[in-house]
Design a protein around this motif. Structure first.
Motif, PDB file in Angstrom:
ATOM      1  N   SER A  19       0.856  -1.186   0.000  1.00 35.18           N
ATOM      2  CA  SER A  19       0.000   0.000   0.000  1.00 35.18           C
ATOM      3  C   SER A  19       0.891   1.235   0.000  1.00 35.18           C
ATOM      4  N   ALA A  57      -1.444   0.823  -9.407  1.00 35.41           N
ATOM      5  CA  ALA A  57      -2.801   1.378  -9.498  1.00 35.41           C
ATOM      6  C   ALA A  57      -2.876   2.566 -10.441  1.00 35.41           C
ATOM      7  N   THR A 149      -9.356  -1.536 -15.263  1.00 33.98           N
ATOM      8  CA  THR A 149     -10.470  -1.275 -14.357  1.00 33.98           C
ATOM      9  C   THR A 149     -11.825  -1.527 -15.006  1.00 33.98           C
ATOM     10  N   VAL A 180      -7.208   0.306   1.590  1.00 40.73           N
ATOM     11  CA  VAL A 180      -8.432   1.110   1.632  1.00 40.73           C
ATOM     12  C   VAL A 180      -8.097   2.431   0.956  1.00 40.73           C
ATOM     13  N   HIS A 181      -8.895   2.818  -0.042  1.00 39.02           N
ATOM     14  CA  HIS A 181      -8.538   3.992  -0.839  1.00 39.02           C
ATOM     15  C   HIS A 181      -9.785   4.729  -1.291  1.00 39.02           C
ATOM     16  N   ASN A 182     -10.157   5.747  -0.536  1.00 38.74           N
ATOM     17  CA  ASN A 182     -11.275   6.616  -0.897  1.00 38.74           C
ATOM     18  C   ASN A 182     -10.855   8.045  -0.571  1.00 38.74           C
ATOM     19  N   GLU A 220     -16.617  -7.441  -3.723  1.00 37.76           N
ATOM     20  CA  GLU A 220     -17.748  -6.509  -3.848  1.00 37.76           C
ATOM     21  C   GLU A 220     -19.026  -7.082  -3.240  1.00 37.76           C
ATOM     22  N   HIS A 230     -13.408   1.126  -1.692  1.00 35.30           N
ATOM     23  CA  HIS A 230     -12.826   1.234  -3.034  1.00 35.30           C
ATOM     24  C   HIS A 230     -13.903   1.681  -4.019  1.00 35.30           C
ATOM     25  N   TRP A 232     -13.454   3.096  -6.694  1.00 35.98           N
ATOM     26  CA  TRP A 232     -12.875   2.713  -7.987  1.00 35.98           C
ATOM     27  C   TRP A 232     -11.835   1.640  -7.681  1.00 35.98           C
ATOM     28  N   PRO A 233     -11.764   0.556  -8.462  1.00 35.58           N
ATOM     29  CA  PRO A 233     -10.961  -0.599  -8.059  1.00 35.58           C
ATOM     30  C   PRO A 233      -9.472  -0.519  -8.376  1.00 35.58           C
ATOM     31  N   HIS A 235      -6.837   0.754  -7.039  1.00 35.20           N
ATOM     32  CA  HIS A 235      -5.853   0.520  -5.978  1.00 35.20           C
ATOM     33  C   HIS A 235      -5.996  -0.849  -5.306  1.00 35.20           C
ATOM     34  N   PHE A 236      -7.014  -1.605  -5.709  1.00 29.91           N
ATOM     35  CA  PHE A 236      -7.225  -2.932  -5.125  1.00 29.91           C
ATOM     36  C   PHE A 236      -6.788  -4.053  -6.063  1.00 29.91           C
TER      37      PHE A 236
END
Length: 275
Positions: A19, A57, A149, A180-182, A220, A230, A232-233, A235-236
């Motif tokens: 991360s 990402a 994506t 975790v990325h928002n 999801e 997330h 948007w995916p 970073h996952f």
């Protein structure tokens, strides 16, 4: 064959998901993950890999694409509004065109269509920020692979499975994103984490350490607050590639866990193939 001048081992059994969080990780000593990455070699991989493949990402394409660069890679400043020293950093790692062609071949042989090459693109901050701390000499060849994506997590897991043979050639496979990325939920607070972010992070840890990779591929539907963690995916999905590249029965290990700005997780994992 890949250049083995820096290879001190028969091969690798590990892949990693890092991360990388904020770009200021490169210069800000107050971020706990910075110390973790600076001690990466000492604690986790003391022998230099032959080359490094980063799934970042920050490179999204419609179809899988590798950067096949000859000579030093350009440092891409794919961010704005940060302190001036950020734009003065350089990470001129050698490109890895032979590795890029190997990656392309493996992906194509696994049935992925329209795999492309990019002969100009350097390293985005999802690659150079963590690598600057992990391998500051910038002397190990680096190749990047993009994420799609428009596809799902299982697609990226299968993409990783195709890359698994590279470990035997001493290639370090690193997925670089954020657990975790928002960005819309970030707050300038210390020593506090949003409950929903902690719950998602805990679910991910429990799922990975228990080997429930199918649940992670279907996060999801399975994970609490998945869309909030997330939106948007991008970073996952690097996690799914690293997970797939380690092998079906790979063992996951949490190697770092910290937070900044209320909802930004620096949780990082090692995946070790079964013997």
């Amino acid at each position: 064959m890949l250049n083995t001048t820096s290879l001190n081992m028969a091969g690798l059994k590990e892949t990693f998901y890092i991360s990388h969080g904020s770009p200021t990780l490169a210069i800000d000593d107050t971020i706990p993950a910075r110390h973790f990455l600076k001690t990466f070699r000492q604690r986790l991989l003391p022998q230099n890999p032959n080359s490094i493949l980063v799934i970042s990402a920050h490179w999204e394409t419609t179809h899988p694409t590798v950067n096949a660069i000859n000579g030093p890679s350009d440092t891409i400043y794919d961010f704005y509004g940060f302190p001036k020293p950020m734009y003065q950093l350089k990470y001129p790692a050698p490109g890895a065109p032979e590795l890029a062609m190997k990656v392309k071949k493996l992906i194509e042989e696994a049935g992925f269509k329209q795999v492309h090459e990019d002969h100009k693109r350097g390293l985005d901050h999802g690659a150079w920020v963590p690598l600057m701390l992990m391998y500051p000499e910038a002397d190990i060849p680096v190749c990047q692979l993009s994420v799609q994506t428009n596809m799902d997590a299982t697609y990226h897991y299968n993409l990783g499975k195709a890359l698994a043979p590279l470990k035997k050639e001493g290639v370090l496979i690193v997925g670089s994103g954020s657990a975790v990325h928002n960005l819309r939920t970030l707050q300038n607070v210390k020593d506090s984490v949003a409950s929903w972010a902690a719950e998602f992070n805990d679910w991910l840890k429990e799922s990975l350490l228990s080997g429930r990779y199918e649940d992670v591929n279907n996060y999801e539907e399975k994970a609490p607050f998945a869309k909030l963690a997330h939106p948007w995916p991008d970073h996952f999905y690097p996690l799914h590639v690293a997970m797939g590249a380690a092998g079906v029965d790979a063992k996951a290990e949490l190697i770092h866990d910290s937070w900044t700005e209320y909802t930004l997780s620096y949780a990082s994992y090692k995946f070790t193939e079964s013997t």
